[in-house]
Design an enzyme around this catalytic site. Structure first.
Site, PDB file in Angstrom:
ATOM      1  N   CYS A   2       0.839  -1.198   0.000  1.00  0.00           N
ATOM      2  CA  CYS A   2       0.000   0.000   0.000  1.00  0.00           C
ATOM      3  C   CYS A   2       0.875   1.250   0.000  1.00  0.00           C
ATOM      4  O   CYS A   2       2.032   1.215   0.393  1.00  0.00           O
ATOM      5  CB  CYS A   2      -0.877   0.015   1.240  1.00  0.00           C
ATOM      6  SG  CYS A   2      -1.851  -1.487   1.440  1.00  0.00           S
ATOM      7  N   ARG A  27       3.335   1.251  -7.301  1.00  0.00           N
ATOM      8  CA  ARG A  27       3.301   0.077  -6.429  1.00  0.00           C
ATOM      9  C   ARG A  27       2.128  -0.841  -6.759  1.00  0.00           C
ATOM     10  O   ARG A  27       2.100  -1.983  -6.332  1.00  0.00           O
ATOM     11  CB  ARG A  27       3.119   0.546  -4.984  1.00  0.00           C
ATOM     12  CG  ARG A  27       4.313   1.238  -4.455  1.00  0.00           C
ATOM     13  CD  ARG A  27       3.880   2.133  -3.322  1.00  0.00           C
ATOM     14  NE  ARG A  27       5.035   2.718  -2.705  1.00  0.00           N
ATOM     15  CZ  ARG A  27       5.529   2.319  -1.552  1.00  0.00           C
ATOM     16  NH1 ARG A  27       4.971   1.352  -0.896  1.00  0.00           N
ATOM     17  NH2 ARG A  27       6.582   2.895  -1.053  1.00  0.00           N
ATOM     18  N   TRP A  74      -3.614  -2.171  -1.478  1.00  0.00           N
ATOM     19  CA  TRP A  74      -3.397  -3.413  -2.213  1.00  0.00           C
ATOM     20  C   TRP A  74      -3.936  -4.492  -1.296  1.00  0.00           C
ATOM     21  O   TRP A  74      -3.344  -4.806  -0.274  1.00  0.00           O
ATOM     22  CB  TRP A  74      -1.905  -3.594  -2.492  1.00  0.00           C
ATOM     23  CG  TRP A  74      -1.583  -4.746  -3.382  1.00  0.00           C
ATOM     24  CD1 TRP A  74      -2.148  -5.046  -4.586  1.00  0.00           C
ATOM     25  CD2 TRP A  74      -0.610  -5.763  -3.136  1.00  0.00           C
ATOM     26  NE1 TRP A  74      -1.579  -6.183  -5.105  1.00  0.00           N
ATOM     27  CE2 TRP A  74      -0.635  -6.642  -4.248  1.00  0.00           C
ATOM     28  CE3 TRP A  74       0.289  -6.025  -2.120  1.00  0.00           C
ATOM     29  CZ2 TRP A  74       0.194  -7.748  -4.349  1.00  0.00           C
ATOM     30  CZ3 TRP A  74       1.107  -7.133  -2.221  1.00  0.00           C
ATOM     31  CH2 TRP A  74       1.069  -7.978  -3.324  1.00  0.00           C
ATOM     32  N   ASN A 100      -0.428  -0.094   6.267  1.00  0.00           N
ATOM     33  CA  ASN A 100       0.267  -0.932   5.301  1.00  0.00           C
ATOM     34  C   ASN A 100       0.828  -2.118   6.066  1.00  0.00           C
ATOM     35  O   ASN A 100       1.489  -1.920   7.085  1.00  0.00           O
ATOM     36  CB  ASN A 100       1.396  -0.100   4.666  1.00  0.00           C
ATOM     37  CG  ASN A 100       2.197  -0.887   3.646  1.00  0.00           C
ATOM     38  OD1 ASN A 100       1.810  -1.980   3.254  1.00  0.00           O
ATOM     39  ND2 ASN A 100       3.299  -0.314   3.211  1.00  0.00           N
ATOM     40  N   GLY A 101       0.551  -3.341   5.620  1.00  0.00           N
ATOM     41  CA  GLY A 101       1.074  -4.506   6.332  1.00  0.00           C
ATOM     42  C   GLY A 101      -0.054  -5.405   6.803  1.00  0.00           C
ATOM     43  O   GLY A 101      -1.156  -5.369   6.256  1.00  0.00           O
ATOM     44  N   GLU A 483      14.726 -15.810 -16.004  1.00  0.00           N
ATOM     45  CA  GLU A 483      14.443 -14.374 -15.895  1.00  0.00           C
ATOM     46  C   GLU A 483      13.688 -13.874 -17.138  1.00  0.00           C
ATOM     47  O   GLU A 483      12.740 -13.086 -17.024  1.00  0.00           O
ATOM     48  CB  GLU A 483      15.762 -13.605 -15.696  1.00  0.00           C
ATOM     49  CG  GLU A 483      15.672 -12.089 -15.696  1.00  0.00           C
ATOM     50  CD  GLU A 483      14.776 -11.499 -14.601  1.00  0.00           C
ATOM     51  OE1 GLU A 483      14.301 -12.250 -13.729  1.00  0.00           O
ATOM     52  OE2 GLU A 483      14.530 -10.285 -14.652  1.00  0.00           O
ATOM     53  N   LYS A 487       9.992 -12.164 -16.938  1.00  0.00           N
ATOM     54  CA  LYS A 487       9.699 -10.824 -17.461  1.00  0.00           C
ATOM     55  C   LYS A 487       8.492 -10.885 -18.391  1.00  0.00           C
ATOM     56  O   LYS A 487       7.593 -10.050 -18.317  1.00  0.00           O
ATOM     57  CB  LYS A 487      10.893 -10.245 -18.238  1.00  0.00           C
ATOM     58  CG  LYS A 487      12.065  -9.781 -17.419  1.00  0.00           C
ATOM     59  CD  LYS A 487      11.876  -8.426 -16.765  1.00  0.00           C
ATOM     60  CE  LYS A 487      11.437  -8.526 -15.346  1.00  0.00           C
ATOM     61  NZ  LYS A 487      12.377  -8.924 -14.328  1.00  0.00           N
ATOM     62  N   GLU A 490       5.158 -11.592 -16.368  1.00  0.00           N
ATOM     63  CA  GLU A 490       4.604 -10.577 -15.470  1.00  0.00           C
ATOM     64  C   GLU A 490       4.074  -9.351 -16.195  1.00  0.00           C
ATOM     65  O   GLU A 490       3.150  -8.721 -15.713  1.00  0.00           O
ATOM     66  CB  GLU A 490       5.580 -10.215 -14.343  1.00  0.00           C
ATOM     67  CG  GLU A 490       6.829  -9.500 -14.762  1.00  0.00           C
ATOM     68  CD  GLU A 490       7.725  -9.167 -13.563  1.00  0.00           C
ATOM     69  OE1 GLU A 490       7.236  -9.011 -12.444  1.00  0.00           O
ATOM     70  OE2 GLU A 490       8.943  -9.028 -13.778  1.00  0.00           O
ATOM     71  N   HIS A 506      13.863 -34.378 -21.400  1.00  0.00           N
ATOM     72  CA  HIS A 506      13.282 -35.152 -20.297  1.00  0.00           C
ATOM     73  C   HIS A 506      11.819 -34.796 -20.046  1.00  0.00           C
ATOM     74  O   HIS A 506      11.289 -35.075 -18.982  1.00  0.00           O
ATOM     75  CB  HIS A 506      14.115 -34.945 -19.027  1.00  0.00           C
ATOM     76  CG  HIS A 506      15.535 -35.408 -19.188  1.00  0.00           C
ATOM     77  ND1 HIS A 506      15.876 -36.742 -19.227  1.00  0.00           N
ATOM     78  CD2 HIS A 506      16.686 -34.717 -19.388  1.00  0.00           C
ATOM     79  CE1 HIS A 506      17.185 -36.851 -19.410  1.00  0.00           C
ATOM     80  NE2 HIS A 506      17.689 -35.626 -19.511  1.00  0.00           N
ATOM     81  N   LYS A 580       5.229  -3.595  -6.509  1.00  0.00           N
ATOM     82  CA  LYS A 580       6.682  -3.471  -6.660  1.00  0.00           C
ATOM     83  C   LYS A 580       7.415  -4.204  -5.550  1.00  0.00           C
ATOM     84  O   LYS A 580       8.385  -4.900  -5.799  1.00  0.00           O
ATOM     85  CB  LYS A 580       7.064  -1.983  -6.663  1.00  0.00           C
ATOM     86  CG  LYS A 580       8.559  -1.719  -6.777  1.00  0.00           C
ATOM     87  CD  LYS A 580       9.101  -2.148  -8.125  1.00  0.00           C
ATOM     88  CE  LYS A 580      10.598  -1.937  -8.253  1.00  0.00           C
ATOM     89  NZ  LYS A 580      11.153  -2.785  -9.335  1.00  0.00           N
TER      90      LYS A 580
HETATM   91  C1  AGP Z   1      10.650  -8.682 -10.751  1.00  0.00           C
HETATM   92  O1  AGP Z   1      10.419  -8.229 -12.022  1.00  0.00           O
HETATM   93  C2  AGP Z   1       9.547  -8.809  -9.858  1.00  0.00           C
HETATM   94  N1  AGP Z   1       8.473  -7.982 -10.052  1.00  0.00           N
HETATM   95  C3  AGP Z   1       9.719  -9.537  -8.559  1.00  0.00           C
HETATM   96  O2  AGP Z   1       9.958 -10.873  -8.876  1.00  0.00           O
HETATM   97  C4  AGP Z   1      10.821  -9.043  -7.589  1.00  0.00           C
HETATM   98  O3  AGP Z   1      12.078  -9.284  -8.134  1.00  0.00           O
HETATM   99  C5  AGP Z   1      10.651  -9.749  -6.236  1.00  0.00           C
HETATM  100  O4  AGP Z   1       9.406  -9.409  -5.689  1.00  0.00           O
HETATM  101  C6  AGP Z   1      11.754  -9.426  -5.263  1.00  0.00           C
HETATM  102  O5  AGP Z   1      11.788  -8.075  -4.935  1.00  0.00           O
HETATM  103  P1  AGP Z   1      13.024  -7.448  -4.191  1.00  0.00           P
HETATM  104  O6  AGP Z   1      14.199  -7.592  -5.094  1.00  0.00           O
HETATM  105  O7  AGP Z   1      12.652  -6.014  -3.935  1.00  0.00           O
HETATM  106  O8  AGP Z   1      13.209  -8.227  -2.926  1.00  0.00           O
END
Ligand code: AGP
Length: 585
Positions: A2, A27, A74, A100-101, A483, A487, A490, A506, A580
């Site tokens: 949040c 965020r 959020w 937040n939390g 990775e 990308k 997401e 396999h 984020k």
């Molecule tokens: C990456 O593109 C992500 N959105 C996500 O996987 C991110 O790397 C992960 O949440 C870890 O975040 P951090 O590096 O801030 O700990």
């Protein structure tokens, strides 16, 4: 995660809060709200949707007051709805809180409060906070909030305003939810992240775990939850407002992809030099003899940071001959991991606030392990709690998809691997010199790769309508296959899998048909004409040392995902369901 923005002073609070919330839009959120206090009256407005929806809601009847707090939610407890949006209020509608939390004991608290006659309107854990404060209201706002803070369990950042205290903003924090206060002249600010404050102040102070702040127009007083005074001076941040803006790029993600040469340059700055075989990381917090005594290294991280850790395993094992484990932080924290004082735990995180990574760090330290964090955000919880830290210095990263933080993490793990190798005597200084030279050339090579953006967009055009992708890589390039797939998933919502190339036979090969694009991350020698005969499209990267190939191929993979997402009309900077930083479990 949040977003929270608060104001107390002599100006219109809404004029600060709304732009501040906008700065935190990256965020990701599902609803927004605001509470202001004017005279002795509390005004609450909230709605599901974006900040634009909140603006529309207040357009013809703007809340007044020089004290207020805003929130973007959020959802964790209770679905996104107008009722569940923050702020939440007490029975009498005299005080409002944003949060937040997670309040872990909210069910017990709610039960007790309900038995005492409190009536709840929402399904959130947040609402109990307002009622717990109300329970102590006879003590006055600050004392009531302080007592309430001690009743709550979990990880949270909370801000409270009350009709009875029209010149006071009270905030407190426990665990991994960040909260920052900002100093102005005749006005004070508060936010869950620094970008919300930029443009109004650069003098900031990050609340520590277990601290409470009382903000009035002329002062900020800090104390512990038990009332013990805290004396700390604010620091000046060197980020300016513009750093938090897009600087002419269509998306933060593209801007951050293009910033990688500079980010990498910053990560190596002062730590290496041309002719030396020395790696300088003074903030590592461990002496060479302590590095020699290690018998294992354990990386813990989530998402993209975990992929950087996987690359780190290859490098540390190669240069330092130290056995390495790589754990997903949420798996590590919920197992009974075996670590002790001879294990070096290395949590990797862009934000330094990811709840699982922080919990993994705490678990490892509780078992006697030393910890060195690789982290981007200076002063974040992870950086503060580890014994040492290697800052990645990538600058503020706003796009939800991590890009420049990733390549900077790759550089940081390379430096760490070389440092360990030198301290333990397993790497030849001539090899260190070669890799250092390669690192110094990297920014230029990354710039060359970036020039292929348009060519990659054209390739992406051929695949926009596909539903599945396979990414393959071997050795150091296997984590890059993961990775690349992450990308794409997401930001473009296309299903993608990353696999070690040798695993294809396999099982996964059965998935392949004429509609399945396969991205093969492979090494072809410069001038190789054969590769063009076996692949439909080739995206070349300049030659580099084997150890630095992951750092280079990251860029085409990011650009491919970016262009696919844009062509499919996706919200690149705020992909659905994602935040984020994941500061909750
Ligand atoms: C990456 O593109 C992500 N959105 C996500 O996987 C991110 O790397 C992960 O949440 C870890 O975040 P951090 O590096 O801030 O700990």
């Amino acid at each position: 995660m949040c977003g929270i923005v608060g104001y107390v002073g002599h100006q219109d609070a809404v004029s600060f809060i709304l732009p501040g919330l906008r700065r935190l839009e990256y965020r990701g959120y599902d609803s927004a709200g605001i509470a202001t206090v004017s005279g002795q009256s509390l005004d609450i407005r909230k709605t599901t949707g974006k900040i634009a929806d909140l603006e529309a809601l207040i357009a013809s009847d703007r809340p007044e007051g020089a004290l207020g707090v805003g929130h973007t939610r959020w959802a964790t407890h209770g679905r996104p709805s107008d009722t569940n949006a923050h702020p939440h209020i007490d029975c009498q509608s005299r005080l409002a809180v944003v949060h937040n939390g997670i309040i872990e004991n909210y069910r017990e608290l709610r039960k007790t409060l309900a038995a005492d006659g409190h009536r709840f309107r929402s399904q959130t854990d947040t609402e109990v906070i307002a009622h717990v404060i109300e329970r102590y209201q006879a003590d006055g706002l600050v004392a009531a909030v302080q007592r309430a803070a001690q009743d709550l369990q979990g990880a949270f950042a909370v801000v409270c305003v009350a009709a009875s205290a029209p010149r006071t903003l009270v905030a407190f924090r426990r665990g991994s939810s960040p909260l920052v206060v900002g100093y102005g002249r005749g006005e004070m600010f508060l936010a869950s992240d620094v970008p919300a404050l930029l443009g109004r102040t650069r003098e900031i102070l990050v609340l520590e775990d277990g601290e409470l702040a009382v903000l009035t127009a002329d002062d900020i007083i800090l104390r512990r939850f038990d009332g013990a005074p805290v004396r700390r001076s604010p620091r000046t941040v060197d980020w300016d407002g513009e750093a938090a803006e897009k600087s002419g790029y269509s998306h933060f993600m593209l801007k951050e992809i293009c910033e990688q040469p500079e980010a990498v340059q910053n990560t190596i700055r002062d730590r290496v030099d041309v002719d030396g075989a020395d790696i300088r990381i003074p903030e590592l917090g461990l002496k060479d003899r302590e590095l020699t005594g290690l018998n294992r290294l354990c990386f813990v991280a989530c998402g993209t940071s975990w992929h950087a850790a996987l690359v780190g395993k290859y490098l540390v094992e190669a240069f330092a001959r130290l056995p390495v484990e790589v754990d997903i932080a949420s798996e590590f924290r919920y197992r009974r991991p075996v670590v002790d004082s001879r294990v070096l735990t290395v949590p990797i995180s862009q934000s330094g606030e990811t709840a699982d990574t922080l919990a993994a760090l705490r678990e490892a330290r509780d078992q006697g392990s030393r910890a060195v964090a690789i982290c981007n955000v200076v002063g974040s919880s992870l950086a503060r709690e580890a014994d040492g830290v290697v800052y990645t210095r990538a600058g503020i990263e706003i796009g939800v998809a991590s890009t420049k933080a990733f390549t900077s993490q790759l550089v940081a793990v390379t430096l760490l691997a070389l440092k360990l190798g030198l301290a333990r005597g397993f790497v030849d200084p001539s090899m260190v010199r070669q890799v250092v030279k390669g690192l110094m050339e990297l920014p230029e090579l990354l710039s060359i790769v970036l020039r292929q953006s348009e060519a990659i967009r054209e390739i992406a055009e051929h695949f926009v309508d596909r539903h599945h992708f396979l990414y393959l890589g071997r050795g150091l390039l296997f984590p890059l296959a993961l990775e690349g797939a992450l990308k794409l998933k997401e930001i473009s919502y296309i299903h993608a899998e990353g696999y070690p190339a040798g695993e294809m036979k396999h099982g996964p090969i059965a998935l392949i048909d004429s509609r399945m694009p396969v991205v093969v991350i492979a090494v072809a020698t410069e001038g190789d004409t054969e590769i063009g005969n076996i692949a439909d499209y080739v995206i070349p990267v300049p030659p580099s040392l084997e150890w630095l190939q992951p750092h280079l191929v990251a860029i085409p993979l990011q650009l491919l995902a970016y262009h696919m997402a844009v062509l499919r009309g996706c919200d690149v900077d705020q992909p659905r369901n994602l935040a984020k930083s994941v500061t909750v479990e």
